[in-house]
Design a protein around this motif. Sequence first.
Motif, PDB file in Angstrom:
ATOM      1  N   GLU A  41      64.189  34.801  19.293  1.00  0.00           N
ATOM      2  CA  GLU A  41      63.801  35.319  20.801  1.00  0.00           C
ATOM      3  C   GLU A  41      62.273  35.808  20.955  1.00  0.00           C
ATOM      4  OE1 GLU A  41      65.597  34.796  23.513  1.00  0.00           O
ATOM      5  OE2 GLU A  41      67.536  34.644  23.012  1.00  0.00           O
ATOM      6  N   ILE A  42      61.911  36.422  19.997  1.00  0.00           N
ATOM      7  CA  ILE A  42      60.483  37.020  19.867  1.00  0.00           C
ATOM      8  C   ILE A  42      59.548  35.750  19.753  1.00  0.00           C
ATOM      9  CG2 ILE A  42      58.841  38.422  18.435  1.00  0.00           C
ATOM     10  CD1 ILE A  42      61.300  40.188  17.957  1.00  0.00           C
ATOM     11  N   LEU A  43      60.186  34.857  18.829  1.00  0.00           N
ATOM     12  CA  LEU A  43      59.009  33.576  18.797  1.00  0.00           C
ATOM     13  C   LEU A  43      58.848  32.998  20.064  1.00  0.00           C
ATOM     14  CD1 LEU A  43      57.660  31.299  16.819  1.00  0.00           C
ATOM     15  CD2 LEU A  43      60.000  30.255  16.920  1.00  0.00           C
ATOM     16  N   LEU A  44      60.146  32.636  20.624  1.00  0.00           N
ATOM     17  CA  LEU A  44      60.018  32.123  22.199  1.00  0.00           C
ATOM     18  C   LEU A  44      59.121  32.854  23.077  1.00  0.00           C
ATOM     19  CD1 LEU A  44      64.139  31.193  22.614  1.00  0.00           C
ATOM     20  CD2 LEU A  44      61.883  29.882  22.220  1.00  0.00           C
ATOM     21  N   ASP A  45      59.239  34.137  23.118  1.00  0.00           N
ATOM     22  CA  ASP A  45      58.508  34.767  23.947  1.00  0.00           C
ATOM     23  C   ASP A  45      56.948  34.673  23.636  1.00  0.00           C
ATOM     24  OD1 ASP A  45      60.464  35.928  25.445  1.00  0.00           O
ATOM     25  OD2 ASP A  45      60.459  37.766  24.285  1.00  0.00           O
ATOM     26  N   VAL A  46      56.465  34.457  22.233  1.00  0.00           N
ATOM     27  CA  VAL A  46      55.365  34.576  21.939  1.00  0.00           C
ATOM     28  C   VAL A  46      54.619  33.156  22.265  1.00  0.00           C
ATOM     29  CG1 VAL A  46      53.813  34.036  19.823  1.00  0.00           C
ATOM     30  CG2 VAL A  46      55.242  36.082  19.953  1.00  0.00           C
ATOM     31  N   ILE A  47      55.448  32.103  22.206  1.00  0.00           N
ATOM     32  CA  ILE A  47      54.768  30.668  22.312  1.00  0.00           C
ATOM     33  C   ILE A  47      55.129  30.201  23.597  1.00  0.00           C
ATOM     34  CG2 ILE A  47      55.110  30.097  19.767  1.00  0.00           C
ATOM     35  CD1 ILE A  47      57.612  28.049  20.759  1.00  0.00           C
ATOM     36  N   ARG A  48      55.888  30.737  24.578  1.00  0.00           N
ATOM     37  CA  ARG A  48      56.199  30.344  25.995  1.00  0.00           C
ATOM     38  C   ARG A  48      54.902  29.998  26.673  1.00  0.00           C
ATOM     39  NH1 ARG A  48      60.921  33.622  26.289  1.00  0.00           N
ATOM     40  NH2 ARG A  48      62.649  31.938  26.657  1.00  0.00           N
ATOM     41  N   PRO A  49      53.805  30.905  26.775  1.00  0.00           N
ATOM     42  CA  PRO A  49      52.688  30.500  27.406  1.00  0.00           C
ATOM     43  C   PRO A  49      51.855  29.365  26.905  1.00  0.00           C
ATOM     44  CG  PRO A  49      52.569  32.850  26.701  1.00  0.00           C
ATOM     45  CD  PRO A  49      53.998  32.157  26.247  1.00  0.00           C
ATOM     46  N   ALA A  52      53.854  26.405  27.864  1.00  0.00           N
ATOM     47  CA  ALA A  52      53.630  25.994  29.593  1.00  0.00           C
ATOM     48  C   ALA A  52      52.122  25.239  29.436  1.00  0.00           C
ATOM     49  CB  ALA A  52      53.422  27.169  30.211  1.00  0.00           C
ATOM     50  N   GLU A  53      51.258  25.584  28.374  1.00  0.00           N
ATOM     51  CA  GLU A  53      49.929  24.659  28.428  1.00  0.00           C
ATOM     52  C   GLU A  53      50.059  23.397  27.931  1.00  0.00           C
ATOM     53  OE1 GLU A  53      47.700  27.623  26.290  1.00  0.00           O
ATOM     54  OE2 GLU A  53      47.352  28.896  27.970  1.00  0.00           O
ATOM     55  N   GLY A  54      51.166  22.852  27.285  1.00  0.00           N
ATOM     56  CA  GLY A  54      51.372  21.743  26.674  1.00  0.00           C
ATOM     57  C   GLY A  54      51.743  21.588  25.331  1.00  0.00           C
ATOM     58  N   LEU A  55      51.767  22.765  24.764  1.00  0.00           N
ATOM     59  CA  LEU A  55      52.400  22.698  23.101  1.00  0.00           C
ATOM     60  C   LEU A  55      53.780  22.129  23.153  1.00  0.00           C
ATOM     61  CD1 LEU A  55      51.707  23.578  19.985  1.00  0.00           C
ATOM     62  CD2 LEU A  55      52.949  25.813  20.711  1.00  0.00           C
ATOM     63  N   LYS A  56      53.936  21.225  22.250  1.00  0.00           N
ATOM     64  CA  LYS A  56      55.194  20.522  22.039  1.00  0.00           C
ATOM     65  C   LYS A  56      56.295  21.726  21.117  1.00  0.00           C
ATOM     66  CE  LYS A  56      53.762  16.629  23.669  1.00  0.00           C
ATOM     67  NZ  LYS A  56      53.769  16.515  24.929  1.00  0.00           N
ATOM     68  N   PHE A  57      57.472  21.665  21.636  1.00  0.00           N
ATOM     69  CA  PHE A  57      58.255  22.654  21.076  1.00  0.00           C
ATOM     70  C   PHE A  57      59.874  22.298  21.105  1.00  0.00           C
ATOM     71  CE2 PHE A  57      61.137  26.558  21.933  1.00  0.00           C
ATOM     72  CZ  PHE A  57      61.176  26.914  20.734  1.00  0.00           C
ATOM     73  N   LEU A  58      60.188  22.205  19.796  1.00  0.00           N
ATOM     74  CA  LEU A  58      61.747  21.664  19.554  1.00  0.00           C
ATOM     75  C   LEU A  58      62.551  22.617  19.095  1.00  0.00           C
ATOM     76  CD1 LEU A  58      63.697  19.264  19.208  1.00  0.00           C
ATOM     77  CD2 LEU A  58      62.624  18.502  17.378  1.00  0.00           C
ATOM     78  N   LEU A  81      68.396  26.511  28.484  1.00  0.00           N
ATOM     79  CA  LEU A  81      67.779  27.558  29.230  1.00  0.00           C
ATOM     80  C   LEU A  81      66.929  28.651  28.528  1.00  0.00           C
ATOM     81  CD1 LEU A  81      71.069  28.456  31.186  1.00  0.00           C
ATOM     82  CD2 LEU A  81      69.239  27.193  32.119  1.00  0.00           C
ATOM     83  N   GLN A  82      67.331  28.743  27.389  1.00  0.00           N
ATOM     84  CA  GLN A  82      66.272  29.856  26.703  1.00  0.00           C
ATOM     85  C   GLN A  82      65.058  29.087  26.047  1.00  0.00           C
ATOM     86  OE1 GLN A  82      69.433  30.548  23.818  1.00  0.00           O
ATOM     87  NE2 GLN A  82      69.688  32.858  24.500  1.00  0.00           N
ATOM     88  N   ALA A  83      65.077  27.817  26.004  1.00  0.00           N
ATOM     89  CA  ALA A  83      63.910  27.337  25.161  1.00  0.00           C
ATOM     90  C   ALA A  83      62.683  27.408  26.140  1.00  0.00           C
ATOM     91  CB  ALA A  83      64.196  25.792  24.844  1.00  0.00           C
ATOM     92  N   GLY A  84      62.636  27.518  27.342  1.00  0.00           N
ATOM     93  CA  GLY A  84      61.485  27.587  28.290  1.00  0.00           C
ATOM     94  C   GLY A  84      60.671  26.621  28.325  1.00  0.00           C
ATOM     95  N   GLY A  85      61.099  25.266  28.467  1.00  0.00           N
ATOM     96  CA  GLY A  85      60.366  23.994  28.493  1.00  0.00           C
ATOM     97  C   GLY A  85      60.339  23.213  27.314  1.00  0.00           C
ATOM     98  N   GLY A  86      60.846  23.770  26.203  1.00  0.00           N
ATOM     99  CA  GLY A  86      61.171  22.963  24.853  1.00  0.00           C
ATOM    100  C   GLY A  86      62.357  22.188  24.731  1.00  0.00           C
ATOM    101  N   GLU A  87      62.230  21.054  24.052  1.00  0.00           N
ATOM    102  CA  GLU A  87      63.465  20.375  23.934  1.00  0.00           C
ATOM    103  C   GLU A  87      64.341  21.022  22.848  1.00  0.00           C
ATOM    104  OE1 GLU A  87      62.808  15.961  23.735  1.00  0.00           O
ATOM    105  OE2 GLU A  87      60.640  16.358  23.766  1.00  0.00           O
ATOM    106  N   VAL A  88      65.676  20.617  23.017  1.00  0.00           N
ATOM    107  CA  VAL A  88      66.638  21.009  22.284  1.00  0.00           C
ATOM    108  C   VAL A  88      67.582  20.042  21.887  1.00  0.00           C
ATOM    109  CG1 VAL A  88      68.593  22.672  22.012  1.00  0.00           C
ATOM    110  CG2 VAL A  88      66.842  23.257  23.539  1.00  0.00           C
ATOM    111  N   LYS A  89      68.041  19.724  20.453  1.00  0.00           N
ATOM    112  CA  LYS A  89      68.632  18.775  19.849  1.00  0.00           C
ATOM    113  C   LYS A  89      69.722  19.312  18.970  1.00  0.00           C
ATOM    114  CE  LYS A  89      65.688  15.522  21.581  1.00  0.00           C
ATOM    115  NZ  LYS A  89      66.015  14.596  22.791  1.00  0.00           N
ATOM    116  N   LEU A  90      70.900  18.493  19.226  1.00  0.00           N
ATOM    117  CA  LEU A  90      72.039  18.851  18.133  1.00  0.00           C
ATOM    118  C   LEU A  90      71.554  18.054  16.657  1.00  0.00           C
ATOM    119  CD1 LEU A  90      75.281  18.500  20.065  1.00  0.00           C
ATOM    120  CD2 LEU A  90      74.293  20.816  19.380  1.00  0.00           C
TER     121      LEU A  90
END
Length: 123
Positions: A41-49, A52-58, A81-90
């Motif tokens: 969760e802390i990592l997500l908070d750190v990278i969300r900005p 939003a600027e275009g960093l890829k997140f999976l 919902l928690q990933a804030g714009g990142g992709e999520v895969k099983l």
Amino acid sequence: MPKEAKLRWQRVMGNYLMTRDTLRGVVLMCDPRHGLTELDEILLDVIRPRVAEGLKFLVLLTKSDKLTRSEGAKVLSIVRLQAGGGEVKLFSALKKQGVDEAAELLWRWVHPAQPDTDKETNQ
């Protein structure tokens, strides 16, 4: 891991993720049976900005072979919902679920599509 070590690791990673200009993407691997941890969760908070600027997140939900279909669908929707714009895969290395898909996605991050220069030079 001792709490002090976690906090130190958290500061180092946060600094790296926020200041590394050449960083193309971040992959977070977590066990969907346990959900996202406090550090996740802390990592997500750190990278969300940066996302939003275009960093890829999976987010790769590992060991997905241990989930039923309904459990997998549920955890996918929650983590999306928690990933804030990142992709999520099983993902399951054991059953090879999501392996090719994740590899292709990472390849595209490193080799973004280039404009077709042949068309531009022929006009």
